[in-house]
Design a protein around this motif. Structure first.
Motif, PDB file in Angstrom:
ATOM      1  N   HIS A 159       0.825  -1.215   0.000  1.00 38.81           N
ATOM      2  CA  HIS A 159       0.000   0.000   0.000  1.00 38.81           C
ATOM      3  C   HIS A 159       0.857   1.263   0.000  1.00 38.81           C
ATOM      4  O   HIS A 159       0.348   2.348   0.304  1.00 38.81           O
ATOM      5  N   ASN A 160       2.134   1.060  -0.287  1.00 37.99           N
ATOM      6  CA  ASN A 160       3.067   2.189  -0.413  1.00 37.99           C
ATOM      7  C   ASN A 160       3.044   3.148   0.776  1.00 37.99           C
ATOM      8  O   ASN A 160       3.090   4.369   0.601  1.00 37.99           O
ATOM      9  N   GLU A 161       2.920   2.613   1.980  1.00 40.86           N
ATOM     10  CA  GLU A 161       2.898   3.504   3.147  1.00 40.86           C
ATOM     11  C   GLU A 161       4.303   4.034   3.422  1.00 40.86           C
ATOM     12  O   GLU A 161       5.261   3.272   3.513  1.00 40.86           O
ATOM     13  N   THR A 162       4.387   5.334   3.537  1.00 40.63           N
ATOM     14  CA  THR A 162       5.682   5.993   3.794  1.00 40.63           C
ATOM     15  C   THR A 162       5.829   6.260   5.293  1.00 40.63           C
ATOM     16  O   THR A 162       4.848   6.215   6.043  1.00 40.63           O
ATOM     17  N   ASP A 163       7.043   6.609   5.717  1.00 41.85           N
ATOM     18  CA  ASP A 163       7.257   6.965   7.131  1.00 41.85           C
ATOM     19  C   ASP A 163       6.391   8.159   7.526  1.00 41.85           C
ATOM     20  O   ASP A 163       5.942   8.254   8.667  1.00 41.85           O
ATOM     21  N   GLU A 164       6.148   9.043   6.579  1.00 39.68           N
ATOM     22  CA  GLU A 164       5.325  10.235   6.849  1.00 39.68           C
ATOM     23  C   GLU A 164       3.883   9.831   7.183  1.00 39.68           C
ATOM     24  O   GLU A 164       3.295  10.318   8.154  1.00 39.68           O
ATOM     25  N   LEU A 165       3.340   8.912   6.373  1.00 40.73           N
ATOM     26  CA  LEU A 165       1.976   8.452   6.628  1.00 40.73           C
ATOM     27  C   LEU A 165       1.927   7.649   7.933  1.00 40.73           C
ATOM     28  O   LEU A 165       1.003   7.806   8.745  1.00 40.73           O
ATOM     29  N   VAL A 166       2.931   6.813   8.137  1.00 41.22           N
ATOM     30  CA  VAL A 166       3.010   6.009   9.354  1.00 41.22           C
ATOM     31  C   VAL A 166       3.024   6.927  10.578  1.00 41.22           C
ATOM     32  O   VAL A 166       2.308   6.706  11.562  1.00 41.22           O
ATOM     33  N   ASN A 167       3.788   7.999  10.498  1.00 38.77           N
ATOM     34  CA  ASN A 167       3.856   8.982  11.580  1.00 38.77           C
ATOM     35  C   ASN A 167       2.480   9.623  11.835  1.00 38.77           C
ATOM     36  O   ASN A 167       2.047   9.774  12.994  1.00 38.77           O
ATOM     37  N   ALA A 168       1.766   9.952  10.761  1.00 39.73           N
ATOM     38  CA  ALA A 168       0.426  10.548  10.912  1.00 39.73           C
ATOM     39  C   ALA A 168      -0.527   9.544  11.566  1.00 39.73           C
ATOM     40  O   ALA A 168      -1.377   9.904  12.389  1.00 39.73           O
ATOM     41  N   LYS A 169      -0.363   8.258  11.227  1.00 34.83           N
ATOM     42  CA  LYS A 169      -1.226   7.232  11.819  1.00 34.83           C
ATOM     43  C   LYS A 169      -0.897   7.018  13.299  1.00 34.83           C
ATOM     44  O   LYS A 169      -1.794   6.795  14.113  1.00 34.83           O
ATOM     45  N   VAL A 170       0.382   7.089  13.642  1.00 36.23           N
ATOM     46  CA  VAL A 170       0.785   6.960  15.053  1.00 36.23           C
ATOM     47  C   VAL A 170       0.125   8.086  15.863  1.00 36.23           C
ATOM     48  O   VAL A 170      -0.441   7.856  16.938  1.00 36.23           O
ATOM     49  N   LYS A 171       0.156   9.297  15.319  1.00 31.28           N
ATOM     50  CA  LYS A 171      -0.442  10.438  16.030  1.00 31.28           C
ATOM     51  C   LYS A 171      -1.961  10.274  16.130  1.00 31.28           C
ATOM     52  O   LYS A 171      -2.560  10.592  17.164  1.00 31.28           O
ATOM     53  N   ALA A 172      -2.567   9.759  15.056  1.00 30.34           N
ATOM     54  CA  ALA A 172      -4.023   9.542  15.076  1.00 30.34           C
ATOM     55  C   ALA A 172      -4.377   8.510  16.146  1.00 30.34           C
ATOM     56  O   ALA A 172      -5.365   8.663  16.870  1.00 30.34           O
ATOM     57  N   ALA A 173      -3.566   7.479  16.265  1.00 33.72           N
ATOM     58  CA  ALA A 173      -3.830   6.440  17.274  1.00 33.72           C
ATOM     59  C   ALA A 173      -3.806   7.057  18.668  1.00 33.72           C
ATOM     60  O   ALA A 173      -4.758   6.897  19.455  1.00 33.72           O
ATOM     61  N   PHE A 174      -2.746   7.783  18.987  1.00 30.83           N
ATOM     62  CA  PHE A 174      -2.645   8.383  20.328  1.00 30.83           C
ATOM     63  C   PHE A 174      -3.778   9.364  20.587  1.00 30.83           C
ATOM     64  O   PHE A 174      -4.309   9.432  21.694  1.00 30.83           O
ATOM     65  N   LYS A 175      -4.158  10.116  19.566  1.00 33.18           N
ATOM     66  CA  LYS A 175      -5.233  11.100  19.709  1.00 33.18           C
ATOM     67  C   LYS A 175      -6.511  10.432  20.213  1.00 33.18           C
ATOM     68  O   LYS A 175      -7.309  11.037  20.920  1.00 33.18           O
ATOM     69  N   HIS A 176      -6.698   9.164  19.840  1.00 34.18           N
ATOM     70  CA  HIS A 176      -7.938   8.480  20.191  1.00 34.18           C
ATOM     71  C   HIS A 176      -7.728   7.393  21.246  1.00 34.18           C
ATOM     72  O   HIS A 176      -8.551   6.494  21.391  1.00 34.18           O
ATOM     73  N   GLY A 177      -6.621   7.469  21.953  1.00 30.61           N
ATOM     74  CA  GLY A 177      -6.405   6.573  23.096  1.00 30.61           C
ATOM     75  C   GLY A 177      -6.013   5.157  22.724  1.00 30.61           C
ATOM     76  O   GLY A 177      -6.172   4.235  23.534  1.00 30.61           O
ATOM     77  N   LEU A 178      -5.509   4.984  21.510  1.00 35.29           N
ATOM     78  CA  LEU A 178      -5.068   3.647  21.088  1.00 35.29           C
ATOM     79  C   LEU A 178      -3.547   3.574  21.204  1.00 35.29           C
ATOM     80  O   LEU A 178      -2.864   4.564  20.941  1.00 35.29           O
ATOM     81  N   THR A 179      -3.024   2.426  21.583  1.00 33.01           N
ATOM     82  CA  THR A 179      -1.572   2.260  21.663  1.00 33.01           C
ATOM     83  C   THR A 179      -1.048   1.698  20.353  1.00 33.01           C
ATOM     84  O   THR A 179      -1.425   0.586  19.960  1.00 33.01           O
ATOM     85  N   PRO A 180      -0.184   2.449  19.679  1.00 28.34           N
ATOM     86  CA  PRO A 180       0.350   1.936  18.411  1.00 28.34           C
ATOM     87  C   PRO A 180       1.377   0.827  18.634  1.00 28.34           C
ATOM     88  O   PRO A 180       2.166   0.892  19.577  1.00 28.34           O
ATOM     89  N   ILE A 181       1.341  -0.167  17.769  1.00 25.87           N
ATOM     90  CA  ILE A 181       2.440  -1.123  17.651  1.00 25.87           C
ATOM     91  C   ILE A 181       3.115  -0.741  16.342  1.00 25.87           C
ATOM     92  O   ILE A 181       2.620  -1.065  15.256  1.00 25.87           O
ATOM     93  N   LEU A 182       4.171   0.028  16.459  1.00 29.70           N
ATOM     94  CA  LEU A 182       4.843   0.585  15.269  1.00 29.70           C
ATOM     95  C   LEU A 182       5.854  -0.430  14.728  1.00 29.70           C
ATOM     96  O   LEU A 182       6.801  -0.792  15.413  1.00 29.70           O
ATOM     97  N   CYS A 183       5.599  -0.872  13.494  1.00 30.68           N
ATOM     98  CA  CYS A 183       6.456  -1.908  12.890  1.00 30.68           C
ATOM     99  C   CYS A 183       7.553  -1.291  12.034  1.00 30.68           C
ATOM    100  O   CYS A 183       7.275  -0.416  11.199  1.00 30.68           O
ATOM    101  N   ILE A 184       8.757  -1.764  12.251  1.00 33.66           N
ATOM    102  CA  ILE A 184       9.916  -1.316  11.472  1.00 33.66           C
ATOM    103  C   ILE A 184      10.804  -2.530  11.188  1.00 33.66           C
ATOM    104  O   ILE A 184      10.717  -3.532  11.893  1.00 33.66           O
ATOM    105  N   GLY A 185      11.614  -2.431  10.173  1.00 33.05           N
ATOM    106  CA  GLY A 185      12.509  -3.550   9.867  1.00 33.05           C
ATOM    107  C   GLY A 185      12.945  -3.518   8.415  1.00 33.05           C
ATOM    108  O   GLY A 185      12.281  -2.913   7.571  1.00 33.05           O
ATOM    109  N   GLU A 186      14.049  -4.184   8.150  1.00 33.90           N
ATOM    110  CA  GLU A 186      14.691  -4.086   6.839  1.00 33.90           C
ATOM    111  C   GLU A 186      14.372  -5.257   5.909  1.00 33.90           C
ATOM    112  O   GLU A 186      14.079  -6.355   6.360  1.00 33.90           O
ATOM    113  N   GLU A 187      14.488  -5.023   4.614  1.00 34.15           N
ATOM    114  CA  GLU A 187      14.370  -6.084   3.608  1.00 34.15           C
ATOM    115  C   GLU A 187      15.711  -6.817   3.535  1.00 34.15           C
ATOM    116  O   GLU A 187      16.730  -6.322   4.016  1.00 34.15           O
TER     117      GLU A 187
END
Ligand SMILES: O=C(CO)COP(=O)(O)O
Length: 258
Positions: A108-136
């Motif tokens: 879905h071509n999610e970029t770090d920028e979009l991921v960051n916006a989603k992390v902020k959206a999660a916290f805004k609504h009281g959800l705990t993000p499980i932020l996934c990172i890792g290399e190919e």
């Protein structure tokens, strides 16, 4: 010293419909005892269409199992066909939401920028993000796995205040180990997880870094979980395929017995 409660989370990905979800959570609930929940936090991350059924079961039977979603929109509401918002997940009493899974980054071509916006959206609504990172694989082969993963970490955490950062869960998932049966060696996983904690200490403070839970994900099974969990900077596992087998997932939760 901060003691971090291990978090074992089953990412079901696009598996199990809502009826199968109920049967699966019932199996887990039947097998897991208070002593398991005392030692480990247990969570399931079903598809969106299962969440209401899982909520009803967890509420109705007062289960100690937590649940969450596999993605969230960066937007709160509006003309975003197919998206699911933070307020919707909060209403379903989700605890967690997976953000930036490599399958979303890849398909879905999610970029770090979009991921960051989603992390902020999660916290805004009281959800705990499980932020996934890792290399190919090619990144690891080039020896750039730490730099690559820390760049994703910084991107995902950008402008996040310390009060939020300290409760985030980071999942280190080397892409080449996901669904391949190739588990990352525990030493290699520890190397990156320690670097992740070091970077959080640098971005925030040692105190924040000591609180953040870092999971490993990628071909975790009952046979390899104990060795992975023995590493000092690994505080849990994000389990894909093996979480679809209730007996196997229970064994993973009981990693100390393996
Ligand atoms: O992607 C994963 C969890 O999010 C890992 O998947 P597998 O456990 O199937 O390798």
């Amino acid at each position: 010293m901060t003691t971090r409660t291990p978090l074992m989370a089953g990412n079901w990905k696009m598996n199990l419909n809502h009826l199968e979800a109920i049967a699966h959570v019932q199996k887990l609930a039947f097998a897991l005892a208070d002593k398991d929940y005392d030692a480990v936090e247990v969570a399931v991350l079903p598809p969106f269409t299962d969440l209401r059924s899982v909520q009803t079961l967890v509420d109705g039977d007062k289960l100690k199992i937590k649940y969450g979603a596999q993605d969230v929109s960066a937007q709160d509401s509006g003309a975003y066909t197919g998206e699911i918002s933070g307020p919707m997940l909060a209403k379903l009493k989700c605890t967690y939401v997976v953000i930036g899974h490599s399958e979303r980054r890849q398909y879905h071509n999610e970029t770090d920028e979009l991921v960051n916006a989603k992390v902020k959206a999660a916290f805004k609504h009281g959800l705990t993000p499980i932020l996934c990172i890792g290399e190919e694989l090619h990144v690891r082969e080039a020896g750039d796995h730490v730099t690559h993963t820390l760049t994703q970490l910084e991107g995902g955490l950008k402008d996040l205040p310390a009060e939020q950062a300290e409760s985030i869960v980071i999942a280190y998932e080397p892409v080449w180990a996901i669904g391949t049966g190739k588990v990352c060696g525990s030493e290699d996983a520890q190397e990156v997880c320690a670097a992740i904690r070091g970077k959080i200490a640098e971005l925030y403070s040692q105190d924040v870094a000591d609180k953040v839970r870092i999971q490993y994900g990628g071909s975790v099974k009952s046979g390899n979980v104990a060795e992975i969990m023995a590493k000092p900077d690994i505080d849990g596992a994000l389990v894909g395929g093996a979480s679809l087998d209730a007996d196997e997932f229970v064994k993973i939760v009981r990693f100390r017995d393996q």
